[in-house]
Write a protein that holds these residues in place. Structure first.
Motif, PDB file in Angstrom:
ATOM      1  N   VAL A  11       4.819  -3.655   0.721  1.00 39.23           N
ATOM      2  CA  VAL A  11       5.514  -4.200   1.898  1.00 39.23           C
ATOM      3  C   VAL A  11       7.002  -4.383   1.586  1.00 39.23           C
ATOM      4  CG1 VAL A  11       5.710  -6.211   3.417  1.00 39.23           C
ATOM      5  CG2 VAL A  11       3.462  -5.340   2.791  1.00 39.23           C
ATOM      6  N   GLY A  12       7.290  -4.926   0.381  1.00 38.84           N
ATOM      7  CA  GLY A  12       8.691  -5.090  -0.005  1.00 38.84           C
ATOM      8  C   GLY A  12       9.424  -3.765  -0.073  1.00 38.84           C
ATOM      9  N   ALA A  13       8.742  -2.740  -0.599  1.00 35.22           N
ATOM     10  CA  ALA A  13       9.370  -1.413  -0.698  1.00 35.22           C
ATOM     11  C   ALA A  13       9.679  -0.846   0.686  1.00 35.22           C
ATOM     12  CB  ALA A  13       8.450  -0.460  -1.471  1.00 35.22           C
ATOM     13  N   VAL A  14       8.775  -1.069   1.641  1.00 35.71           N
ATOM     14  CA  VAL A  14       9.005  -0.585   3.014  1.00 35.71           C
ATOM     15  C   VAL A  14      10.227  -1.284   3.614  1.00 35.71           C
ATOM     16  CG1 VAL A  14       8.058  -0.536   5.358  1.00 35.71           C
ATOM     17  CG2 VAL A  14       6.600   0.040   3.409  1.00 35.71           C
ATOM     18  N   PHE A  45      10.031  -9.897  -2.071  1.00 40.35           N
ATOM     19  CA  PHE A  45       8.614  -9.629  -2.305  1.00 40.35           C
ATOM     20  C   PHE A  45       8.360  -9.297  -3.780  1.00 40.35           C
ATOM     21  CE2 PHE A  45       8.509  -9.415   2.218  1.00 40.35           C
ATOM     22  CZ  PHE A  45       7.187  -9.635   2.584  1.00 40.35           C
ATOM     23  N   PHE A  46       9.310  -8.608  -4.421  1.00 40.72           N
ATOM     24  CA  PHE A  46       9.158  -8.278  -5.842  1.00 40.72           C
ATOM     25  C   PHE A  46       9.490  -9.489  -6.711  1.00 40.72           C
ATOM     26  CE2 PHE A  46       9.809  -4.199  -3.776  1.00 40.72           C
ATOM     27  CZ  PHE A  46       8.908  -3.379  -4.419  1.00 40.72           C
ATOM     28  N   TYR A  47      10.614 -10.149  -6.416  1.00 41.64           N
ATOM     29  CA  TYR A  47      11.078 -11.250  -7.259  1.00 41.64           C
ATOM     30  C   TYR A  47      10.078 -12.411  -7.260  1.00 41.64           C
ATOM     31  CZ  TYR A  47      14.287 -14.488  -9.498  1.00 41.64           C
ATOM     32  OH  TYR A  47      14.870 -15.366 -10.380  1.00 41.64           O
ATOM     33  N   SER A  48       9.425 -12.652  -6.117  1.00 42.14           N
ATOM     34  CA  SER A  48       8.489 -13.778  -6.034  1.00 42.14           C
ATOM     35  C   SER A  48       7.328 -13.626  -7.007  1.00 42.14           C
ATOM     36  CB  SER A  48       7.965 -13.922  -4.605  1.00 42.14           C
ATOM     37  OG  SER A  48       7.330 -12.728  -4.184  1.00 42.14           O
ATOM     38  N   GLY A 141      -4.592  -4.501   3.966  1.00 44.69           N
ATOM     39  CA  GLY A 141      -3.599  -3.545   3.456  1.00 44.69           C
ATOM     40  C   GLY A 141      -4.137  -2.122   3.432  1.00 44.69           C
ATOM     41  N   VAL A 142      -5.372  -1.965   2.945  1.00 42.44           N
ATOM     42  CA  VAL A 142      -5.985  -0.630   2.922  1.00 42.44           C
ATOM     43  C   VAL A 142      -6.159  -0.115   4.350  1.00 42.44           C
ATOM     44  CG1 VAL A 142      -8.072   0.648   2.315  1.00 42.44           C
ATOM     45  CG2 VAL A 142      -7.140  -1.031   0.718  1.00 42.44           C
ATOM     46  N   GLY A 143      -6.543  -1.019   5.259  1.00 40.25           N
ATOM     47  CA  GLY A 143      -6.714  -0.621   6.647  1.00 40.25           C
ATOM     48  C   GLY A 143      -5.416  -0.128   7.262  1.00 40.25           C
TER      49      GLY A 143
END
Length: 322
Positions: A11-14, A45-48, A141-143
């Motif tokens: 999600v963070g990458a998006v 999202f990554f740092y957390s 997420g998979v969905g």
């Protein structure tokens, strides 16, 4: 084992990709601040993850949240023109594909349920496939990923850049209001930790007549409604009103059924959700996505229903919880 953290990183990458797209979008008059907003959101999202495992300090994350609030609060998050279909093309596509357009949307809950119920029963190499305790969020997420692939198959779209551009369009339509539900969700815990529930309870003891069941029930439900309108989230209002009225007055003093009182009390809070602009994901975001002329239109339409439901919840608790 697939960890829930991996999906948060996705999600963070998006968000970061869409933030870079916004920085490069010259049609957005606020592209630098808008791009910074979405990119910074993605970085959090990554740092957390490192904050949670205590390998890095939490202060930069708090500063990032304050920067996001300032960018949104000072109206520095704008909207550009993503490379996607226009209204005429969307109308033609809707006529062409018809009900097939619902297939990707229905894919998400179906896959999520399968992942949450069936996948935990299987093991791979002696290990569970999904991280234990996070099967539902992983299934969601998979969905979402499967729905993306199904949507591209249904629409015969081979380029992954197309849904990303369309997603950025939706993201910019929602704007900073996208973050409001997450920020409001922590308000209840903050208010309770600050002692707001205790103070409201003291005021309630002074104004509420002893033994007046209907008045106590009405106070609890109307309090849930009002606090939800103010705070924008029934989950934020619940700990405050339950600590003040629900538990000490209705359950302990008047011997109400705790499950019935709490569950219907939450429904009274959701009546407030229908009437507050603070519940952006229910009221303001749909108005923005549908491009309504009156952004408060959903609230005006929903308010009469909310008041009728609030009255029904009061009588349901009064007649069936005691």
């Amino acid at each position: 084992m697939i960890k829930a953290e991996w999906f948060y990183w996705l999600v963070g990458a998006v968000f970061i990709v869409m933030g870079v797209q916004t920085l490069m979008d010259r049609t957005n008059a606020k592209r630098y601040t808008s791009g910074s907003f979405w990119t910074l959101l993605g970085v959090t999202f990554f740092y957390s993850s490192w904050v949670v495992d205590k390998s890095l300090p939490s202060e930069p994350l708090g500063i990032a949240v304050l920067v996001l609030i300032c960018l949104g609060g000072f109206n520095l998050v704008g909207k550009g023109t993503p490379k996607t279909t226009d209204e005429k093309q969307r109308t033609e596509l809707a006529r062409r594909f018809g009900n097939k357009l619902f297939i990707p949307a229905l894919t998400i809950p179906v896959v999520a349920v399968i992942c949450a119920v069936v996948i935990p029963k299987f093991h791979f190499g002696g290990h569970v496939i999904f991280e234990k305790g996070n099967e539902t969020i992983l299934g969601l997420g998979v969905g979402a990923i499967v729905a993306l692939l199904v949507g591209m198959w249904v629409l015969r779209e081979p380029r992954v850049s197309v849904p990303i551009h369309a997603g950025r369009g939706l993201l910019e339509s929602m704007g900073w209001a996208l973050l409001l539900p997450q920020l409001l969700a922590v308000l209840g815990a903050i208010f309770q930790a600050a002692g707001v529930g205790t103070q409201v309870g003291k005021i309630t003891e002074k104004i509420l007549p002893d033994g007046q069941l209907l008045a106590a029930v009405a106070l609890y439900c109307v309090g849930m409604f009002v606090f939800t309108v103010i705070m924008g989230n029934a989950f934020a209002a619940f700990p405050v009103m339950t600590a003040a009225v629900g538990w000490p007055v209705l359950v302990q003093n008047l011997h109400g059924n705790a499950a019935a009182v709490m569950s219907v009390g939450m429904l009274a809070g959701f009546c407030g959700t229908l009437c507050t602009p603070m519940a952006a994901n229910f009221n303001l975001v749909p108005a923005a996505l549908l491009e309504l002329k009156d952004q408060y239109g959903p609230i005006k339409v929903q308010a009469p229903t909310a008041l009728v439901l609030l009255a029904c919840n009061i009588f349901i608790i009064y007649f069936f919880a005691f």
